[in-house]
Design a protein around this motif. Sequence first.
Motif, PDB file in Angstrom:
ATOM      1  N   GLY A   1     112.511  55.983 142.973  1.00  0.00           N
ATOM      2  CA  GLY A   1     113.177  54.698 143.033  1.00  0.00           C
ATOM      3  C   GLY A   1     112.362  53.603 143.695  1.00  0.00           C
ATOM      4  O   GLY A   1     111.137  53.660 143.793  1.00  0.00           O
ATOM      5  N   GLU A   2     113.050  52.598 144.173  1.00  0.00           N
ATOM      6  CA  GLU A   2     112.409  51.461 144.840  1.00  0.00           C
ATOM      7  C   GLU A   2     111.779  51.818 146.182  1.00  0.00           C
ATOM      8  O   GLU A   2     110.686  51.317 146.502  1.00  0.00           O
ATOM      9  N   PRO A   3     112.399  52.697 147.006  1.00  0.00           N
ATOM     10  CA  PRO A   3     111.807  52.988 148.317  1.00  0.00           C
ATOM     11  C   PRO A   3     110.378  53.530 148.238  1.00  0.00           C
ATOM     12  O   PRO A   3     109.525  53.147 149.038  1.00  0.00           O
ATOM     13  N   HIS A   4     110.105  54.417 147.268  1.00  0.00           N
ATOM     14  CA  HIS A   4     108.760  54.967 147.138  1.00  0.00           C
ATOM     15  C   HIS A   4     107.776  53.876 146.709  1.00  0.00           C
ATOM     16  O   HIS A   4     106.659  53.786 147.227  1.00  0.00           O
ATOM     17  N   ALA A   5     108.179  53.029 145.768  1.00  0.00           N
ATOM     18  CA  ALA A   5     107.313  51.943 145.312  1.00  0.00           C
ATOM     19  C   ALA A   5     106.982  50.999 146.467  1.00  0.00           C
ATOM     20  O   ALA A   5     105.848  50.525 146.597  1.00  0.00           O
ATOM     21  N   MET A   6     107.959  50.725 147.321  1.00  0.00           N
ATOM     22  CA  MET A   6     107.716  49.852 148.468  1.00  0.00           C
ATOM     23  C   MET A   6     106.667  50.438 149.407  1.00  0.00           C
ATOM     24  O   MET A   6     105.812  49.729 149.932  1.00  0.00           O
ATOM     25  N   LEU A   7     106.722  51.747 149.605  1.00  0.00           N
ATOM     26  CA  LEU A   7     105.734  52.405 150.461  1.00  0.00           C
ATOM     27  C   LEU A   7     104.336  52.340 149.851  1.00  0.00           C
ATOM     28  O   LEU A   7     103.359  52.040 150.538  1.00  0.00           O
ATOM     29  N   VAL A   8     104.231  52.619 148.563  1.00  0.00           N
ATOM     30  CA  VAL A   8     102.940  52.599 147.884  1.00  0.00           C
ATOM     31  C   VAL A   8     102.305  51.221 147.962  1.00  0.00           C
ATOM     32  O   VAL A   8     101.102  51.074 148.202  1.00  0.00           O
TER      33      VAL A   8
END
Length: 238
Positions: free
Chosen positions: A193-200
């Motif tokens: 989801g969005e949380p992983h993309a934000m971390l990357v």
Amino acid sequence: MVARSSPDSPHHDPAATEAAKASGPGRPKDLAKRAAILEAAKQMFTRHGFDGASMDQIASAAGVSKLTVYSHFGDKETLFGAAVKSHCETGLPTSLFEARPDIPLRERLLAVARAFYGMITSPEAIAGHRMLCTPQLAGSPLSRLFWEAGPERVQNAFGTLLERRIASGELDIEPSPEAIHRAGTQFCVLLKGEPHAMLVFGCGDVGPADIEAHLAASVDMFLRAYATDRSGTPRSSR
């Protein structure tokens, strides 16, 4: 094997040639040294990237000789793949995918979801993701090596879990390899989801409570798509 050669390639390093001679078929390996090398490799690849991490650095961090590193893994590409596999096996142990019909389906999927998210958001995984998206490595054989050692292994293990729950009548998924694989990839994409993309992208972190809510919502969405009345899943989650 990566097509381009590097200073750490066995073709350039006499230590690799000597290691190949010393390590005959069936020769026992020191498991403690192997574990130390893998841990050092994870640290060095995370800190310096694939090209920046040398076999000398990894050997020094592991407290072994470079000859020992080559004896266990042969070359840096193989060591990278082994480090990825080790990271996945630690984060998502085989026990998570064992047949446990006594554990309710939603509870089982939540356990997998938490472990999977923890694994893919670790510093090592985020660094590896960024590394493989660079122009130097994107599309290289190293990307395939990473895929086979990490995501493919996880998908195969999760597919086995889905197969068992399909056979028990808890999931309504066509029992074909293609359909099971598709459902498994959908589950993993929902969890990222969005949380992983934000971390990357380095856009900040999401708090633990929000992460838990995200994972629970992702599991519930998956169950609304595939759970049957026999799954024991509350209707509010379907």
